[in-house]
Design a protein around this motif. Structure first.
Motif, PDB file in Angstrom:
ATOM      1  N   ASP A  38       0.831  -1.208   0.000  1.00  0.00           N
ATOM      2  CA  ASP A  38       0.000   0.000   0.000  1.00  0.00           C
ATOM      3  C   ASP A  38       0.864   1.256   0.000  1.00  0.00           C
ATOM      4  O   ASP A  38       1.748   1.420   0.841  1.00  0.00           O
ATOM      5  CB  ASP A  38      -0.931   0.031   1.205  1.00  0.00           C
ATOM      6  CG  ASP A  38      -1.884   1.211   1.130  1.00  0.00           C
ATOM      7  OD1 ASP A  38      -2.865   1.142   0.363  1.00  0.00           O
ATOM      8  OD2 ASP A  38      -1.614   2.229   1.807  1.00  0.00           O
ATOM      9  N   ASN A  40       0.526   4.344   0.927  1.00  0.00           N
ATOM     10  CA  ASN A  40       0.050   5.423   1.802  1.00  0.00           C
ATOM     11  C   ASN A  40      -1.359   5.876   1.445  1.00  0.00           C
ATOM     12  O   ASN A  40      -1.637   7.077   1.304  1.00  0.00           O
ATOM     13  CB  ASN A  40       1.016   6.614   1.751  1.00  0.00           C
ATOM     14  CG  ASN A  40       0.818   7.584   2.905  1.00  0.00           C
ATOM     15  OD1 ASN A  40       0.439   7.184   3.999  1.00  0.00           O
ATOM     16  ND2 ASN A  40       1.056   8.864   2.654  1.00  0.00           N
ATOM     17  N   SER A  41      -2.264   4.919   1.318  1.00  0.00           N
ATOM     18  CA  SER A  41      -3.665   5.245   1.032  1.00  0.00           C
ATOM     19  C   SER A  41      -4.251   6.103   2.150  1.00  0.00           C
ATOM     20  O   SER A  41      -3.943   5.918   3.340  1.00  0.00           O
ATOM     21  CB  SER A  41      -4.495   3.968   0.903  1.00  0.00           C
ATOM     22  OG  SER A  41      -4.147   3.253  -0.261  1.00  0.00           O
ATOM     23  N   THR A  45      -8.569   1.525   2.538  1.00  0.00           N
ATOM     24  CA  THR A  45      -7.938   0.338   1.938  1.00  0.00           C
ATOM     25  C   THR A  45      -7.237  -0.527   2.984  1.00  0.00           C
ATOM     26  O   THR A  45      -7.493  -1.736   3.094  1.00  0.00           O
ATOM     27  CB  THR A  45      -6.920   0.755   0.858  1.00  0.00           C
ATOM     28  OG1 THR A  45      -7.585   1.463  -0.183  1.00  0.00           O
ATOM     29  CG2 THR A  45      -6.238  -0.467   0.262  1.00  0.00           C
ATOM     30  N   VAL A  46      -6.364   0.073   3.763  1.00  0.00           N
ATOM     31  CA  VAL A  46      -5.577  -0.681   4.750  1.00  0.00           C
ATOM     32  C   VAL A  46      -6.488  -1.277   5.819  1.00  0.00           C
ATOM     33  O   VAL A  46      -6.327  -2.441   6.212  1.00  0.00           O
ATOM     34  CB  VAL A  46      -4.497   0.222   5.376  1.00  0.00           C
ATOM     35  CG1 VAL A  46      -3.811  -0.485   6.541  1.00  0.00           C
ATOM     36  CG2 VAL A  46      -3.455   0.614   4.320  1.00  0.00           C
ATOM     37  N   GLU A  47      -7.445  -0.492   6.291  1.00  0.00           N
ATOM     38  CA  GLU A  47      -8.376  -0.974   7.323  1.00  0.00           C
ATOM     39  C   GLU A  47      -9.151  -2.193   6.840  1.00  0.00           C
ATOM     40  O   GLU A  47      -9.299  -3.185   7.572  1.00  0.00           O
ATOM     41  CB  GLU A  47      -9.344   0.158   7.686  1.00  0.00           C
ATOM     42  CG  GLU A  47     -10.357  -0.205   8.749  1.00  0.00           C
ATOM     43  CD  GLU A  47     -11.347   0.924   9.015  1.00  0.00           C
ATOM     44  OE1 GLU A  47     -12.433   0.628   9.561  1.00  0.00           O
ATOM     45  OE2 GLU A  47     -11.036   2.085   8.662  1.00  0.00           O
ATOM     46  N   LEU A  50      -6.760  -5.283   6.713  1.00  0.00           N
ATOM     47  CA  LEU A  50      -6.404  -5.777   8.039  1.00  0.00           C
ATOM     48  C   LEU A  50      -7.573  -6.510   8.693  1.00  0.00           C
ATOM     49  O   LEU A  50      -7.386  -7.519   9.386  1.00  0.00           O
ATOM     50  CB  LEU A  50      -5.949  -4.613   8.928  1.00  0.00           C
ATOM     51  CG  LEU A  50      -4.582  -3.999   8.598  1.00  0.00           C
ATOM     52  CD1 LEU A  50      -4.345  -2.758   9.438  1.00  0.00           C
ATOM     53  CD2 LEU A  50      -3.457  -5.006   8.814  1.00  0.00           C
ATOM     54  N   LEU A  58       0.831  -7.781   4.120  1.00  0.00           N
ATOM     55  CA  LEU A  58       0.512  -6.380   3.849  1.00  0.00           C
ATOM     56  C   LEU A  58       1.718  -5.514   4.192  1.00  0.00           C
ATOM     57  O   LEU A  58       2.185  -5.496   5.329  1.00  0.00           O
ATOM     58  CB  LEU A  58      -0.708  -5.945   4.657  1.00  0.00           C
ATOM     59  CG  LEU A  58      -1.139  -4.473   4.527  1.00  0.00           C
ATOM     60  CD1 LEU A  58      -1.472  -4.122   3.077  1.00  0.00           C
ATOM     61  CD2 LEU A  58      -2.321  -4.181   5.446  1.00  0.00           C
ATOM     62  N   ILE A  60       2.987  -1.655   4.283  1.00  0.00           N
ATOM     63  CA  ILE A  60       2.418  -0.305   4.293  1.00  0.00           C
ATOM     64  C   ILE A  60       3.550   0.709   4.176  1.00  0.00           C
ATOM     65  O   ILE A  60       4.406   0.814   5.062  1.00  0.00           O
ATOM     66  CB  ILE A  60       1.604  -0.063   5.583  1.00  0.00           C
ATOM     67  CG1 ILE A  60       0.510  -1.124   5.721  1.00  0.00           C
ATOM     68  CG2 ILE A  60       0.987   1.338   5.573  1.00  0.00           C
ATOM     69  CD1 ILE A  60      -0.219  -1.079   7.052  1.00  0.00           C
TER      70      ILE A  60
END
Length: 317
Positions: A38, A40-41, A45-47, A50, A58, A60
């Protein structure tokens, strides 16, 4: 059973990423590792990743490193014998991985594979409109996706050797990637985004690797913007796209072939300049960007020449 790495670079991809990964999880081929990088969305997206998936790696990044550097991180992290890179707005047919692994196993001189990539609407309805059946290189050095915009009527239903693969859904042999990397870069990080797939395909060809089109491997691509909506593409990406045309040519082209096709190339380049001058004057920054990166690009060209000469000597030994 050979391991396959599937890697995705994301940037504000919350609308697409779940459907993409779900299509991976539904593959008939089972020995797959998934890596998401990722950039640095600022959306969810990251949430989402996870909370929903425990079976992915993943990574980041704390800033947007670009498509090229993001995937290079994935290439170094992955352990698969074959690597598939996907845009987050791509959905795979459930047999995609099985089909490309079968093709790789049966053709040891093939380093890259393109499947049949079809269009998908924004509402995720699949179509029979072709997005790409591989990359073609014209005499004016314009690289384009074969069949793009055509209705799929079976005109591309035969396996064949092609110039290159579209980076939206590209398949690479790990051995090829290690063979052709320059300065420990698989994708040239000076490109940031756009035409890195053309550059890698061309370089692989110089190193003696073949690129195969496999129509039985089907994927669907939503595509962030249409060909007719160029101004929807952020300015800095349009600049990268033009700049990378010239970096690709400087790195990979043959002088004799280039001179032979010079009238076609000049006509196209003049067209680019005139278009930018009158329609998008801000994109003329591509000239300065290209000039700034020329010394490093020439160094990379020399490394490619040295490595390919060694390869030819080894094969002739």
């Amino acid at each position: 059973m050979k391991k396959v790495t599937i890697q995705i670079v994301t940037y504000n991809s919350e609308k697409d990423i779940i459907k993409c990964i779900n299509s991976i999880n539904q593959q008939t081929y089972r020995n797959i590792e998934v890596i998401v990088i990722d950039n640095n969305s600022t959306d969810k997206t990251v949430e989402l990743l996870l909370n929903k998936y425990s079976n992915i790696t993943l990574i980041i990044n704390n800033k947007n490193l670009g498509f090229c550097k993001g995937h290079n991180i994935g290439f170094r992290e992955g352990k698969g014998d074959y690597v598939i890179i996907l845009n987050p707005d791509v959905i795979l047919d459930k047999h995609f991985v099985e089909q490309v692994v079968k093709a790789m196993e049966g053709n040891p001189d093939v380093g890259l594979i393109s499947g049949k990539i079809l269009r998908m609407e924004q509402n995720l309805i699949t179509t029979n409109i072709i997005d790409s059946t591989g990359i073609v290189m014209a005499r004016n050095r314009r690289a384009y996706d074969r069949g793009q915009g055509e209705e799929d009527k079976g005109q591309y239903d035969e396996k064949n050797i092609i110039f290159g693969v579209c980076g939206a859904a590209a398949v690479y042999r790990r051995k090829m990637l290690e063979d052709v990397k320059i300065d420990n870069e698989y994708f040239d990080e000076n490109f940031f985004a756009y035409k890195e797939d053309v550059d890698l395909s061309w370089r692989a060809k110089l190193f003696g690797w073949k690129c195969l089109y496999v129509p039985s491997a089907v994927a669907y691509h939503k595509r962030g913007w249409k060909e007719s909506s160029r101004k929807e593409i952020p300015l800095f990406l349009r600049i990268h796209s033009i700049k990378n045309r010239y970096l690709t040519i400087v790195k990979n082209d043959n002088i004799i072939s280039y001179l032979k096709d010079l009238p076609f190339i000049l006509a196209f380049d003049i067209g680019i300049f005139v278009y930018c001058l009158f329609k998008e004057p801000k994109t003329l920054k591509y000239i300065l960007c290209t000039i700034k990166l020329l010394p490093d690009t020439i160094k990379k060209r020399e490394q490619i020449k040295i490595k390919t000469k060694r390869l030819k000597k080894f094969k002739n030994f």
